[in-house]
Design an enzyme around this catalytic site. Structure first.
Site, PDB file in Angstrom:
ATOM      1  N   LYS A  10      36.106  39.709  35.658  1.00 44.55           N
ATOM      2  CA  LYS A  10      35.569  41.041  35.396  1.00 44.55           C
ATOM      3  C   LYS A  10      35.854  41.502  33.956  1.00 44.55           C
ATOM      4  O   LYS A  10      36.720  40.932  33.268  1.00 44.55           O
ATOM      5  CB  LYS A  10      36.149  42.015  36.421  1.00 44.55           C
ATOM      6  CG  LYS A  10      35.745  41.694  37.874  1.00 44.55           C
ATOM      7  CD  LYS A  10      36.219  42.786  38.831  1.00 44.55           C
ATOM      8  CE  LYS A  10      35.793  42.495  40.264  1.00 44.55           C
ATOM      9  NZ  LYS A  10      36.166  43.604  41.190  1.00 44.55           N
ATOM     10  N   TYR A  50      26.363  45.073  43.793  1.00 45.01           N
ATOM     11  CA  TYR A  50      27.316  45.780  44.670  1.00 45.01           C
ATOM     12  C   TYR A  50      26.622  46.749  45.622  1.00 45.01           C
ATOM     13  O   TYR A  50      27.259  47.664  46.141  1.00 45.01           O
ATOM     14  CB  TYR A  50      28.367  46.511  43.828  1.00 45.01           C
ATOM     15  CG  TYR A  50      29.453  45.605  43.288  1.00 45.01           C
ATOM     16  CD1 TYR A  50      30.410  45.034  44.141  1.00 45.01           C
ATOM     17  CD2 TYR A  50      29.537  45.304  41.934  1.00 45.01           C
ATOM     18  CE1 TYR A  50      31.410  44.200  43.661  1.00 45.01           C
ATOM     19  CE2 TYR A  50      30.544  44.475  41.436  1.00 45.01           C
ATOM     20  CZ  TYR A  50      31.480  43.931  42.308  1.00 45.01           C
ATOM     21  OH  TYR A  50      32.476  43.111  41.824  1.00 45.01           O
ATOM     22  N   ASN A 113      40.229  45.090  38.618  1.00 43.24           N
ATOM     23  CA  ASN A 113      41.126  44.130  39.264  1.00 43.24           C
ATOM     24  C   ASN A 113      40.837  42.670  38.919  1.00 43.24           C
ATOM     25  O   ASN A 113      41.064  41.772  39.723  1.00 43.24           O
ATOM     26  CB  ASN A 113      41.174  44.369  40.772  1.00 43.24           C
ATOM     27  CG  ASN A 113      39.813  44.256  41.417  1.00 43.24           C
ATOM     28  OD1 ASN A 113      38.835  43.958  40.749  1.00 43.24           O
ATOM     29  ND2 ASN A 113      39.755  44.473  42.721  1.00 43.24           N
ATOM     30  N   HIS A 116      36.386  38.925  40.928  1.00 39.53           N
ATOM     31  CA  HIS A 116      35.659  39.089  42.186  1.00 39.53           C
ATOM     32  C   HIS A 116      35.754  37.782  42.956  1.00 39.53           C
ATOM     33  O   HIS A 116      35.775  36.710  42.361  1.00 39.53           O
ATOM     34  CB  HIS A 116      34.185  39.393  41.895  1.00 39.53           C
ATOM     35  CG  HIS A 116      33.301  39.290  43.116  1.00 39.53           C
ATOM     36  ND1 HIS A 116      33.218  40.290  44.041  1.00 39.53           N
ATOM     37  CD2 HIS A 116      32.520  38.277  43.568  1.00 39.53           C
ATOM     38  CE1 HIS A 116      32.391  39.921  45.015  1.00 39.53           C
ATOM     39  NE2 HIS A 116      31.948  38.708  44.741  1.00 39.53           N
ATOM     40  N   GLU A 127      25.296  35.675  46.448  1.00 42.23           N
ATOM     41  CA  GLU A 127      25.802  36.014  45.112  1.00 42.23           C
ATOM     42  C   GLU A 127      25.552  34.873  44.126  1.00 42.23           C
ATOM     43  O   GLU A 127      25.229  35.114  42.961  1.00 42.23           O
ATOM     44  CB  GLU A 127      27.291  36.363  45.213  1.00 42.23           C
ATOM     45  CG  GLU A 127      27.512  37.658  46.003  1.00 42.23           C
ATOM     46  CD  GLU A 127      28.968  37.946  46.361  1.00 42.23           C
ATOM     47  OE1 GLU A 127      29.868  37.178  45.959  1.00 42.23           O
ATOM     48  OE2 GLU A 127      29.194  38.963  47.055  1.00 42.23           O
TER      49      GLU A 127
HETATM   50  N1  UDP Z   1      37.107  49.127  44.354  1.00 43.15           N
HETATM   51  C1  UDP Z   1      37.514  50.329  43.787  1.00 43.15           C
HETATM   52  N2  UDP Z   1      38.237  51.207  44.555  1.00 43.15           N
HETATM   53  C2  UDP Z   1      38.577  50.951  45.847  1.00 43.15           C
HETATM   54  C3  UDP Z   1      38.144  49.725  46.420  1.00 43.15           C
HETATM   55  C4  UDP Z   1      37.409  48.847  45.643  1.00 43.15           C
HETATM   56  O1  UDP Z   1      37.210  50.598  42.631  1.00 43.15           O
HETATM   57  O2  UDP Z   1      39.227  51.783  46.489  1.00 43.15           O
HETATM   58  C5  UDP Z   1      36.319  48.163  43.534  1.00 43.15           C
HETATM   59  C6  UDP Z   1      37.177  46.959  43.111  1.00 43.15           C
HETATM   60  O3  UDP Z   1      36.756  46.549  41.823  1.00 43.15           O
HETATM   61  C7  UDP Z   1      36.804  45.945  44.172  1.00 43.15           C
HETATM   62  C8  UDP Z   1      35.310  46.240  44.360  1.00 43.15           C
HETATM   63  O4  UDP Z   1      35.240  47.663  44.295  1.00 43.15           O
HETATM   64  O5  UDP Z   1      37.071  44.618  43.749  1.00 43.15           O
HETATM   65  C9  UDP Z   1      34.719  45.767  45.671  1.00 43.15           C
HETATM   66  O6  UDP Z   1      35.490  46.279  46.734  1.00 43.15           O
HETATM   67  P1  UDP Z   1      35.905  45.358  47.964  1.00 43.15           P
HETATM   68  O7  UDP Z   1      36.454  46.251  49.023  1.00 43.15           O
HETATM   69  O8  UDP Z   1      34.763  44.473  48.318  1.00 43.15           O
HETATM   70  O9  UDP Z   1      37.142  44.510  47.378  1.00 43.15           O
HETATM   71  P2  UDP Z   1      37.242  42.952  47.016  1.00 43.15           P
HETATM   72  O10 UDP Z   1      36.359  42.197  47.969  1.00 43.15           O
HETATM   73  O11 UDP Z   1      36.765  42.809  45.579  1.00 43.15           O
HETATM   74  O12 UDP Z   1      38.677  42.619  47.157  1.00 43.15           O
HETATM   75 MG    MG Z   2      34.372  42.428  48.451  1.00 46.68          MG
END
Ligand code: UDP
Ligand code: MG
Length: 139
Positions: A10, A50, A113, A116, A127
């Site tokens: 990212k 997303y 974070n 992905h 994807e």
């Molecule tokens: N995210 C965020 N706030 C939250 C949860 C998720 O900004 O409370 C963002 C973060 O970058 C995350 C992405 O949204 O990686 C997608 O969320 P998901 O729950 O799918 O998490 P992941 O699969 O990436 O662990």
């Molecule tokens: Mg996810």
């Protein structure tokens, strides 16, 4: 069960100079690179990627962040790829990510974070096809 997953390094991790270290972690964990590109998502493309999170409160911020700078997109191959890659990257929130995971090492916060990782075989394929043509994947 498929042996493919999809990942992005990212914009935060790219800005912080962690591309090389993150790719090394993927290689050390036994993932083979099937496809890879350095690219920059437009807000429209990030929003489409997303789309599943459209109703979530963080969607706007997420789309803005993911289009804020270049990313590395890649398709990776390994036995049990989706689950093993989720283990390698750690929890969404780096404060909760296991020590040594990519997010524990390189993420900034729950939004920014570092990486992905696809959450299912079905989404990994969706994807991968979102970012790459068939001719850009090398098995
Ligand atoms: N995210 C965020 N706030 C939250 C949860 C998720 O900004 O409370 C963002 C973060 O970058 C995350 C992405 O949204 O990686 C997608 O969320 P998901 O729950 O799918 O998490 P992941 O699969 O990436 O662990
Ligand atoms: Mg996810």
């Amino acid at each position: 069960m498929s042996n493919l997953t999809f990942t992005m390094i990212k914009p935060d991790a790219v800005r912080n100079g962690h591309i090389g270290a993150i790719l090394a972690k993927m290689n050390e964990a036994g993932f083979k690179i099937v496809a890879m590109k350095y690219t920059h998502l437009s807000p429209a493309k990030a929003g489409e990627f997303y789309e599943v999170h459209k109703e979530r409160p963080f969607y706007g911020e997420l789309v803005e962040f993911m289009s804020s700078g270049p990313i590395v997109a890649a398709v990776l191959q390994k036995e049990n790829a989706v689950a093993d890659f989720r283990t390698l990257i750690g929890a969404t929130n780096p404060a909760e990510a296991a020590p040594g995971t990519i997010r524990a090492l390189y993420a900034t916060n729950v939004g920014e974070n570092a990486v992905h990782g696809a959450d299912s075989d079905e989404n990994a394929l969706r994807e991968a096809n979102f970012h790459f043509a068939g001719t850009e994947m090398f098995f």
